[in-house]
Design a protein around this motif. Structure first.
Motif, PDB file in Angstrom:
ATOM      1  N   VAL A   1       0.840  -1.196   0.000  1.00 59.19           N
ATOM      2  CA  VAL A   1       0.000   0.000   0.000  1.00 59.19           C
ATOM      3  C   VAL A   1       0.875   1.246   0.000  1.00 59.19           C
ATOM      4  O   VAL A   1       1.820   1.358   0.790  1.00 59.19           O
ATOM      5  N   PHE A   2       0.576   2.143  -0.893  1.00 57.16           N
ATOM      6  CA  PHE A   2       1.293   3.409  -1.005  1.00 57.16           C
ATOM      7  C   PHE A   2       0.554   4.443  -0.166  1.00 57.16           C
ATOM      8  O   PHE A   2      -0.630   4.702  -0.386  1.00 57.16           O
ATOM      9  N   LYS A   3       1.235   5.041   0.785  1.00 62.76           N
ATOM     10  CA  LYS A   3       0.584   5.921   1.746  1.00 62.76           C
ATOM     11  C   LYS A   3       0.825   7.393   1.400  1.00 62.76           C
ATOM     12  O   LYS A   3       1.959   7.858   1.375  1.00 62.76           O
ATOM     13  N   ILE A   4      -0.268   8.091   1.163  1.00 64.40           N
ATOM     14  CA  ILE A   4      -0.241   9.518   0.828  1.00 64.40           C
ATOM     15  C   ILE A   4      -0.819  10.291   2.005  1.00 64.40           C
ATOM     16  O   ILE A   4      -1.754   9.826   2.667  1.00 64.40           O
ATOM     17  N   GLY A   5      -0.276  11.455   2.270  1.00 63.38           N
ATOM     18  CA  GLY A   5      -0.778  12.249   3.382  1.00 63.38           C
ATOM     19  C   GLY A   5      -0.903  13.717   3.051  1.00 63.38           C
ATOM     20  O   GLY A   5      -0.273  14.227   2.113  1.00 63.38           O
ATOM     21  N   CYS A   6      -1.751  14.385   3.810  1.00 62.20           N
ATOM     22  CA  CYS A   6      -1.855  15.843   3.768  1.00 62.20           C
ATOM     23  C   CYS A   6      -2.179  16.311   5.172  1.00 62.20           C
ATOM     24  O   CYS A   6      -2.974  15.686   5.877  1.00 62.20           O
ATOM     25  N   ALA A   7      -1.555  17.384   5.605  1.00 65.07           N
ATOM     26  CA  ALA A   7      -1.834  17.990   6.910  1.00 65.07           C
ATOM     27  C   ALA A   7      -2.221  19.439   6.666  1.00 65.07           C
ATOM     28  O   ALA A   7      -1.418  20.211   6.129  1.00 65.07           O
ATOM     29  N   ALA A   8      -3.441  19.786   7.045  1.00 67.40           N
ATOM     30  CA  ALA A   8      -3.923  21.138   6.759  1.00 67.40           C
ATOM     31  C   ALA A   8      -5.199  21.394   7.539  1.00 67.40           C
ATOM     32  O   ALA A   8      -5.880  20.463   7.979  1.00 67.40           O
ATOM     33  N   ARG A   9      -5.508  22.683   7.739  1.00 65.91           N
ATOM     34  CA  ARG A   9      -6.835  23.030   8.240  1.00 65.91           C
ATOM     35  C   ARG A   9      -7.844  22.681   7.159  1.00 65.91           C
ATOM     36  O   ARG A   9      -7.614  22.908   5.968  1.00 65.91           O
ATOM     37  N   LEU A  10      -8.952  22.117   7.552  1.00 63.42           N
ATOM     38  CA  LEU A  10      -9.958  21.685   6.587  1.00 63.42           C
ATOM     39  C   LEU A  10     -10.840  22.877   6.216  1.00 63.42           C
ATOM     40  O   LEU A  10     -11.941  23.063   6.740  1.00 63.42           O
ATOM     41  N   VAL A  11     -10.299  23.689   5.307  1.00 64.97           N
ATOM     42  CA  VAL A  11     -10.979  24.889   4.824  1.00 64.97           C
ATOM     43  C   VAL A  11     -10.982  24.859   3.301  1.00 64.97           C
ATOM     44  O   VAL A  11     -10.225  24.117   2.672  1.00 64.97           O
ATOM     45  N   THR A  12     -11.834  25.664   2.690  1.00 67.35           N
ATOM     46  CA  THR A  12     -12.044  25.596   1.238  1.00 67.35           C
ATOM     47  C   THR A  12     -10.775  25.859   0.443  1.00 67.35           C
ATOM     48  O   THR A  12     -10.546  25.237  -0.600  1.00 67.35           O
ATOM     49  N   GLU A  13      -9.929  26.795   0.909  1.00 67.28           N
ATOM     50  CA  GLU A  13      -8.743  27.141   0.117  1.00 67.28           C
ATOM     51  C   GLU A  13      -7.703  26.036   0.050  1.00 67.28           C
ATOM     52  O   GLU A  13      -6.772  26.096  -0.755  1.00 67.28           O
ATOM     53  N   LYS A  14      -7.845  24.994   0.877  1.00 63.99           N
ATOM     54  CA  LYS A  14      -6.931  23.851   0.788  1.00 63.99           C
ATOM     55  C   LYS A  14      -7.335  22.879  -0.327  1.00 63.99           C
ATOM     56  O   LYS A  14      -6.566  21.975  -0.671  1.00 63.99           O
ATOM     57  N   SER A  15      -8.557  23.039  -0.870  1.00 65.09           N
ATOM     58  CA  SER A  15      -9.025  22.261  -2.028  1.00 65.09           C
ATOM     59  C   SER A  15      -8.812  20.761  -1.852  1.00 65.09           C
ATOM     60  O   SER A  15      -8.395  20.055  -2.778  1.00 65.09           O
ATOM     61  N   LEU A  16      -9.114  20.256  -0.669  1.00 68.04           N
ATOM     62  CA  LEU A  16      -8.903  18.833  -0.396  1.00 68.04           C
ATOM     63  C   LEU A  16      -9.863  17.933  -1.167  1.00 68.04           C
ATOM     64  O   LEU A  16      -9.599  16.733  -1.317  1.00 68.04           O
ATOM     65  N   ASP A  17     -10.952  18.489  -1.679  1.00 69.15           N
ATOM     66  CA  ASP A  17     -11.833  17.702  -2.543  1.00 69.15           C
ATOM     67  C   ASP A  17     -11.107  17.238  -3.789  1.00 69.15           C
ATOM     68  O   ASP A  17     -11.336  16.116  -4.282  1.00 69.15           O
ATOM     69  N   ILE A  18     -10.196  18.061  -4.296  1.00 73.52           N
ATOM     70  CA  ILE A  18      -9.396  17.684  -5.468  1.00 73.52           C
ATOM     71  C   ILE A  18      -8.512  16.493  -5.146  1.00 73.52           C
ATOM     72  O   ILE A  18      -8.399  15.536  -5.926  1.00 73.52           O
ATOM     73  N   LEU A  19      -7.878  16.519  -3.981  1.00 75.50           N
ATOM     74  CA  LEU A  19      -7.001  15.423  -3.580  1.00 75.50           C
ATOM     75  C   LEU A  19      -7.785  14.125  -3.424  1.00 75.50           C
ATOM     76  O   LEU A  19      -7.346  13.058  -3.874  1.00 75.50           O
TER      77      LEU A  19
END
Length: 353
Positions: A189-207
């Motif tokens: 398993v390839f593990k991907i991560g992101c650490a950020a405040r969950l706000v719109t400008e982080k565009s985590l929906d794209i990820l």
């Protein structure tokens, strides 16, 4: 002994907050640092960020309510005078406003102000307020990246030339795991991560959408914020609950980075984020949207910058990074340019005798 007061909006775990905490923790012995948070209460903060408990005597909370509050100016001025403050260091527009007003006619207090991005100054109200504050007091303006400095000069006027001091992280703390193995086998398993405040400008929906169709991938998202429910709903709609994990705020960011094969940042707006510096300092390569000053913090030999912030661009880049092999370590780039001890020395050179 000089007294420096770091003034921030709140003391919730985030990039600026971690930065000022490290300044307090690692500052040279001849300077004592206090942190003043305009908003919030100490008990709530310590409950959410337990590591701060050992420094709580140097944490001051003004419990400011929404909107401009003159009483907060008076409280801040009283704090600064009671500490016999020599330097205040403000971050972003709210602390700048209160810092300027609390030190009016206090010529014995030096004011250093750091801007961590310039995109918020596209708002004309914030732009005019910043210009006014810079005129009212003699302030040493700092940009945390070359790109931010150029943008500030453009929006604030030619006469404004900020000092550039690159953001720094504790590279001794954020070091590689001795047990971490590079991605070698297709079945693992390839593990991907992101650490950020969950706000719109982080565009985590794209990820989230970008990893949906990539096999043998798990995405870990560290952080919390107002967009969590929307992101959780998206994961459920795409049937990705076994592939996307929300782990919330973690006090062990080093451990978080150590489990990753790749760190991905999909932000639509940024300055120079600390998270990509921390990940690379742990020898985790990054894939990032090319916004703000992000490009300055990405190792060219191991990282990947996305010009178009789209699902497909990140999908392709992540797959390419999974297959990529390099003899270079991103940590070498970070320790050379972004160690916080170098940053602190640079700030200290601004302090008047």
């Amino acid at each position: 002994m000089k007294i420096m007061v770091e003034i921030i909006q709140h003391l919730k775990p985030g990039g600026i907050e971690k930065l000022v905490f490290d300044i307090m923790r690692l500052q040279e012995s001849n300077i004592e640092v206090y942190i003043v948070a305009l908003e919030g209460e100490k008990s709530v903060c310590l409950a959410h960020w337990p590591i701060l408990k050992r420094y709580q005597e140097r944490l001051i909370f003004l419990d400011k309510q929404p909107g401009f509050k003159l009483v907060t100016v008076r409280r801040l001025r009283k704090v600064l005078m009671s500490l016999d403050t020599n330097i205040i260091h403000t971050h972003h527009i709210g602390p700048l406003l209160y810092g300027v007003m609390a030190t009016l006619r206090l010529t014995n207090i030096q004011h250093i102000h750091t801007e961590h991005d310039a995109w918020h100054l596209l708002d004309n109200k914030q732009l005019q307020m910043t210009k006014l504050m810079l005129r009212l007091n003699h302030i040493t303006l700092v940009a945390d990246a070359v790109t931010v400095g150029i943008q500030l000069s453009q929006v604030l006027g030619r006469g404004v030339v900020p000092v550039t001091i690159l953001n720094g992280i504790d590279t001794e703390k954020f070091s590689p795991s001795l047990n971490h193995k590079r991605y070698k086998y297709r079945a693992r398993v390839f593990k991907i991560g992101c650490a950020a405040r969950l706000v719109t400008e982080k565009s985590l929906d794209i990820l989230i959408k970008a990893v949906a169709d990539i096999p043998n991938v798990v995405l870990y998202i560290a952080g919390d914020g107002p967009e969590k429910q929307n992101l959780t709903n998206l994961v459920q709609e795409l049937d990705l609950s076994t592939k996307v994990k929300f782990i919330g705020y973690t006090d062990d960011m080093v451990g978080f980075y150590h489990q990753l094969d790749l760190f991905v940042l999909t932000s639509s707006n940024e300055g120079l984020p600390l998270s990509i510096l921390e990940a690379q300092s742990c020898n985790v390569p990054v894939v990032c949207s090319d916004v703000g000053a992000v490009h300055e913090g990405v190792c060219k030999q191991t990282g990947h910058l996305i010009k178009l912030n789209t699902v497909n661009e990140f999908h392709v880049a992540i797959q390419a990074q999974m297959k990529r092999r390099t003899e270079h370590d991103p940590r070498n780039f970070i320790t050379k340019h972004f160690d916080i001890r170098m940053m602190i020395k640079a700030y200290n050179q601004l302090i008047k005798e």
